[in-house]
Design a protein around this motif. Structure first.
Motif, PDB file in Angstrom:
ATOM      1  N   TRP A  38       0.842  -1.206   0.000  1.00  0.00           N
ATOM      2  CA  TRP A  38       0.000   0.000   0.000  1.00  0.00           C
ATOM      3  C   TRP A  38       0.877   1.256   0.000  1.00  0.00           C
ATOM      4  O   TRP A  38       0.628   2.200  -0.755  1.00  0.00           O
ATOM      5  N   GLN A  39       1.934   1.256   0.822  1.00  0.00           N
ATOM      6  CA  GLN A  39       2.833   2.398   0.896  1.00  0.00           C
ATOM      7  C   GLN A  39       3.553   2.642  -0.425  1.00  0.00           C
ATOM      8  O   GLN A  39       3.614   3.763  -0.928  1.00  0.00           O
ATOM      9  N   ARG A  40       4.112   1.566  -0.991  1.00  0.00           N
ATOM     10  CA  ARG A  40       4.890   1.711  -2.226  1.00  0.00           C
ATOM     11  C   ARG A  40       4.008   2.100  -3.403  1.00  0.00           C
ATOM     12  O   ARG A  40       4.409   2.875  -4.271  1.00  0.00           O
ATOM     13  N   ASN A  41       2.792   1.557  -3.463  1.00  0.00           N
ATOM     14  CA  ASN A  41       1.880   1.909  -4.554  1.00  0.00           C
ATOM     15  C   ASN A  41       1.459   3.370  -4.482  1.00  0.00           C
ATOM     16  O   ASN A  41       1.333   4.039  -5.502  1.00  0.00           O
ATOM     17  N   ASN A  42       1.234   3.871  -3.255  1.00  0.00           N
ATOM     18  CA  ASN A  42       0.868   5.276  -3.100  1.00  0.00           C
ATOM     19  C   ASN A  42       2.028   6.206  -3.459  1.00  0.00           C
ATOM     20  O   ASN A  42       1.814   7.346  -3.873  1.00  0.00           O
ATOM     21  N   ALA A  43       3.250   5.709  -3.285  1.00  0.00           N
ATOM     22  CA  ALA A  43       4.430   6.531  -3.587  1.00  0.00           C
ATOM     23  C   ALA A  43       4.772   6.529  -5.079  1.00  0.00           C
ATOM     24  O   ALA A  43       5.531   7.381  -5.546  1.00  0.00           O
ATOM     25  N   GLN A  44       4.223   5.577  -5.831  1.00  0.00           N
ATOM     26  CA  GLN A  44       4.554   5.461  -7.255  1.00  0.00           C
ATOM     27  C   GLN A  44       3.932   6.625  -8.029  1.00  0.00           C
ATOM     28  O   GLN A  44       2.751   6.937  -7.876  1.00  0.00           O
ATOM     29  N   ALA A  45       4.724   7.249  -8.879  1.00  0.00           N
ATOM     30  CA  ALA A  45       4.275   8.459  -9.576  1.00  0.00           C
ATOM     31  C   ALA A  45       3.161   8.169 -10.580  1.00  0.00           C
ATOM     32  O   ALA A  45       2.213   8.935 -10.713  1.00  0.00           O
ATOM     33  N   GLY A  46       3.266   7.089 -11.327  1.00  0.00           N
ATOM     34  CA  GLY A  46       2.245   6.756 -12.319  1.00  0.00           C
ATOM     35  C   GLY A  46       2.222   7.725 -13.487  1.00  0.00           C
ATOM     36  O   GLY A  46       1.173   7.975 -14.095  1.00  0.00           O
ATOM     37  N   THR A  47       3.375   8.300 -13.841  1.00  0.00           N
ATOM     38  CA  THR A  47       3.430   9.284 -14.934  1.00  0.00           C
ATOM     39  C   THR A  47       3.825   8.655 -16.270  1.00  0.00           C
ATOM     40  O   THR A  47       4.144   9.357 -17.216  1.00  0.00           O
ATOM     41  N   HIS A  48       3.823   7.332 -16.347  1.00  0.00           N
ATOM     42  CA  HIS A  48       4.155   6.653 -17.606  1.00  0.00           C
ATOM     43  C   HIS A  48       3.052   6.902 -18.631  1.00  0.00           C
ATOM     44  O   HIS A  48       1.866   6.913 -18.308  1.00  0.00           O
ATOM     45  N   LYS A  49       3.447   7.115 -19.882  1.00  0.00           N
ATOM     46  CA  LYS A  49       2.458   7.460 -20.909  1.00  0.00           C
ATOM     47  C   LYS A  49       3.001   7.127 -22.289  1.00  0.00           C
ATOM     48  O   LYS A  49       4.166   7.384 -22.582  1.00  0.00           O
ATOM     49  N   VAL A  50       2.174   6.537 -23.132  1.00  0.00           N
ATOM     50  CA  VAL A  50       2.514   6.338 -24.543  1.00  0.00           C
ATOM     51  C   VAL A  50       1.412   6.972 -25.391  1.00  0.00           C
ATOM     52  O   VAL A  50       0.309   7.222 -24.905  1.00  0.00           O
ATOM     53  N   LYS A  51       1.726   7.221 -26.664  1.00  0.00           N
ATOM     54  CA  LYS A  51       0.733   7.813 -27.554  1.00  0.00           C
ATOM     55  C   LYS A  51      -0.137   6.731 -28.181  1.00  0.00           C
ATOM     56  O   LYS A  51       0.367   5.706 -28.651  1.00  0.00           O
ATOM     57  N   THR A  52      -1.422   6.991 -28.175  1.00  0.00           N
ATOM     58  CA  THR A  52      -2.360   6.050 -28.794  1.00  0.00           C
ATOM     59  C   THR A  52      -2.514   6.407 -30.276  1.00  0.00           C
ATOM     60  O   THR A  52      -1.928   7.375 -30.767  1.00  0.00           O
ATOM     61  N   ARG A  53      -3.315   5.647 -30.963  1.00  0.00           N
ATOM     62  CA  ARG A  53      -3.508   5.842 -32.400  1.00  0.00           C
ATOM     63  C   ARG A  53      -4.032   7.243 -32.729  1.00  0.00           C
ATOM     64  O   ARG A  53      -3.686   7.830 -33.750  1.00  0.00           O
ATOM     65  N   SER A  54      -4.843   7.792 -31.828  1.00  0.00           N
ATOM     66  CA  SER A  54      -5.426   9.113 -32.087  1.00  0.00           C
ATOM     67  C   SER A  54      -4.450  10.249 -31.778  1.00  0.00           C
ATOM     68  O   SER A  54      -4.713  11.402 -32.120  1.00  0.00           O
ATOM     69  N   GLU A  55      -3.308   9.940 -31.155  1.00  0.00           N
ATOM     70  CA  GLU A  55      -2.371  10.990 -30.730  1.00  0.00           C
ATOM     71  C   GLU A  55      -1.113  11.092 -31.583  1.00  0.00           C
ATOM     72  O   GLU A  55      -0.415  12.111 -31.536  1.00  0.00           O
ATOM     73  N   VAL A  56      -0.765  10.038 -32.321  1.00  0.00           N
ATOM     74  CA  VAL A  56       0.442  10.124 -33.154  1.00  0.00           C
ATOM     75  C   VAL A  56       0.184  11.030 -34.353  1.00  0.00           C
ATOM     76  O   VAL A  56      -0.960  11.152 -34.824  1.00  0.00           O
ATOM     77  N   LYS A  57       1.260  11.671 -34.851  1.00  0.00           N
ATOM     78  CA  LYS A  57       1.088  12.651 -35.923  1.00  0.00           C
ATOM     79  C   LYS A  57       1.343  11.997 -37.278  1.00  0.00           C
ATOM     80  O   LYS A  57       2.486  11.721 -37.648  1.00  0.00           O
ATOM     81  N   TYR A  58       0.285  11.718 -37.967  1.00  0.00           N
ATOM     82  CA  TYR A  58       0.364  11.149 -39.311  1.00  0.00           C
ATOM     83  C   TYR A  58      -0.787  11.698 -40.129  1.00  0.00           C
ATOM     84  O   TYR A  58      -1.826  12.092 -39.582  1.00  0.00           O
ATOM     85  N   SER A  59      -0.631  11.667 -41.448  1.00  0.00           N
ATOM     86  CA  SER A  59      -1.735  12.048 -42.332  1.00  0.00           C
ATOM     87  C   SER A  59      -2.863  11.033 -42.185  1.00  0.00           C
ATOM     88  O   SER A  59      -2.619   9.840 -41.960  1.00  0.00           O
ATOM     89  N   THR A  60      -4.081  11.504 -42.282  1.00  0.00           N
ATOM     90  CA  THR A  60      -5.229  10.592 -42.179  1.00  0.00           C
ATOM     91  C   THR A  60      -5.644  10.062 -43.554  1.00  0.00           C
ATOM     92  O   THR A  60      -6.661   9.381 -43.681  1.00  0.00           O
ATOM     93  N   LYS A  61      -4.843  10.384 -44.587  1.00  0.00           N
ATOM     94  CA  LYS A  61      -5.139   9.906 -45.940  1.00  0.00           C
ATOM     95  C   LYS A  61      -4.981   8.381 -45.998  1.00  0.00           C
ATOM     96  O   LYS A  61      -4.074   7.816 -45.401  1.00  0.00           O
ATOM     97  N   LYS A  62      -5.870   7.743 -46.724  1.00  0.00           N
ATOM     98  CA  LYS A  62      -5.776   6.287 -46.881  1.00  0.00           C
ATOM     99  C   LYS A  62      -4.465   5.976 -47.600  1.00  0.00           C
ATOM    100  O   LYS A  62      -4.158   6.581 -48.630  1.00  0.00           O
ATOM    101  N   ILE A  63      -3.676   5.042 -47.059  1.00  0.00           N
ATOM    102  CA  ILE A  63      -2.300   4.872 -47.538  1.00  0.00           C
ATOM    103  C   ILE A  63      -2.207   4.205 -48.911  1.00  0.00           C
ATOM    104  O   ILE A  63      -1.258   4.428 -49.645  1.00  0.00           O
TER     105      ILE A  63
END
Length: 205
Positions: A38-63
């Motif tokens: 409980w102590q260690r989990n509360n101390a964990q920052a939890g700031t890990h993050k990756v980009k999902t399909r809607s967040e990466v920068k690419y053209s939306t044109k059909k390839i």
């Protein structure tokens, strides 16, 4: 249970009667494990993050066209199957903390104190009055054989002692309200002042 009280210089200072409800329990690893987790989990920052399909920068044109290529049908380069595409179900910013009742946390602290007492790693000291000199305190700690020690003082930590102990490796000091299961179990020796014993008994009664 009865325990001898010592001074910082190693001399005897009588004895103290410790409450069996705090220091005389049979330590349970499952309770200690849950509280530490409980102590260690509360101390964990939890700031890990990756980009999902809607967040990466690419053209939306059909390839490429839907039919006739002999390959799979794709609509965007941002799909997880492509290099540089979004990550599917990757980690997101979140809290790792979970709830644990006050009653259980208090019980965990009692078992941690009892574990140290049972292992013979509990020391009761009269007080932590010192000259405020690091080299003097370091010699006293070395003579007492404390290599990795946690010192729990009363409601307030002695300022001169805290200043002197600041640069001594392996020596930590906490007020009674800061006493916790993880820090107690992490150190080889638990040192409690007489004022700290009284304050702990009042806190955990």
């Amino acid at each position: 249970m009865k325990l001898d009280v010592i001074k910082l210089d190693g001399g005897k200072a009588g004895s103290v009667e410790l409450n069996d409800a705090l220091f005389g329990l049979e330590p349970r690893a499952d309770i200690l494990h849950r509280v530490v987790r409980w102590q260690r989990n509360n101390a964990q920052a939890g700031t890990h993050k990756v980009k999902t399909r809607s967040e990466v920068k690419y053209s939306t044109k059909k390839i490429y066209r839907q039919k006739g290529t002999g390959g799979a049908r794709h609509g965007a380069r941002s799909a997880p199957i492509f290099r540089g595409g979004g990550v599917y179900k990757g980690p997101v910013v979140r809290s790792h903390g979970h709830d644990l009742t006050k009653k259980f946390r208090k019980l965990g602290l009692k078992h941690a104190l009892s574990a140290k007492a049972q292992a013979g790693e509990l020391v009761v000291i009269e007080d932590v009055t010192t000259e405020g000199k690091t080299n003097v305190l370091a010699k006293q700690v070395k003579d007492l054989g404390w290599k990795r020690a946690l010192i729990i003082d009363g409601s307030d930590v002695n300022e001169a002692f805290a200043k002197a102990a600041k640069n001594i490796e392996g020596l930590d000091i906490l007020p009674t309200m800061g006493a916790n299961v993880y820090d107690i179990l992490k150190r080889d020796t638990l040192v409690i002042t007489k004022a700290g014993v009284e304050a702990l008994e009042a806190r955990l009664k």
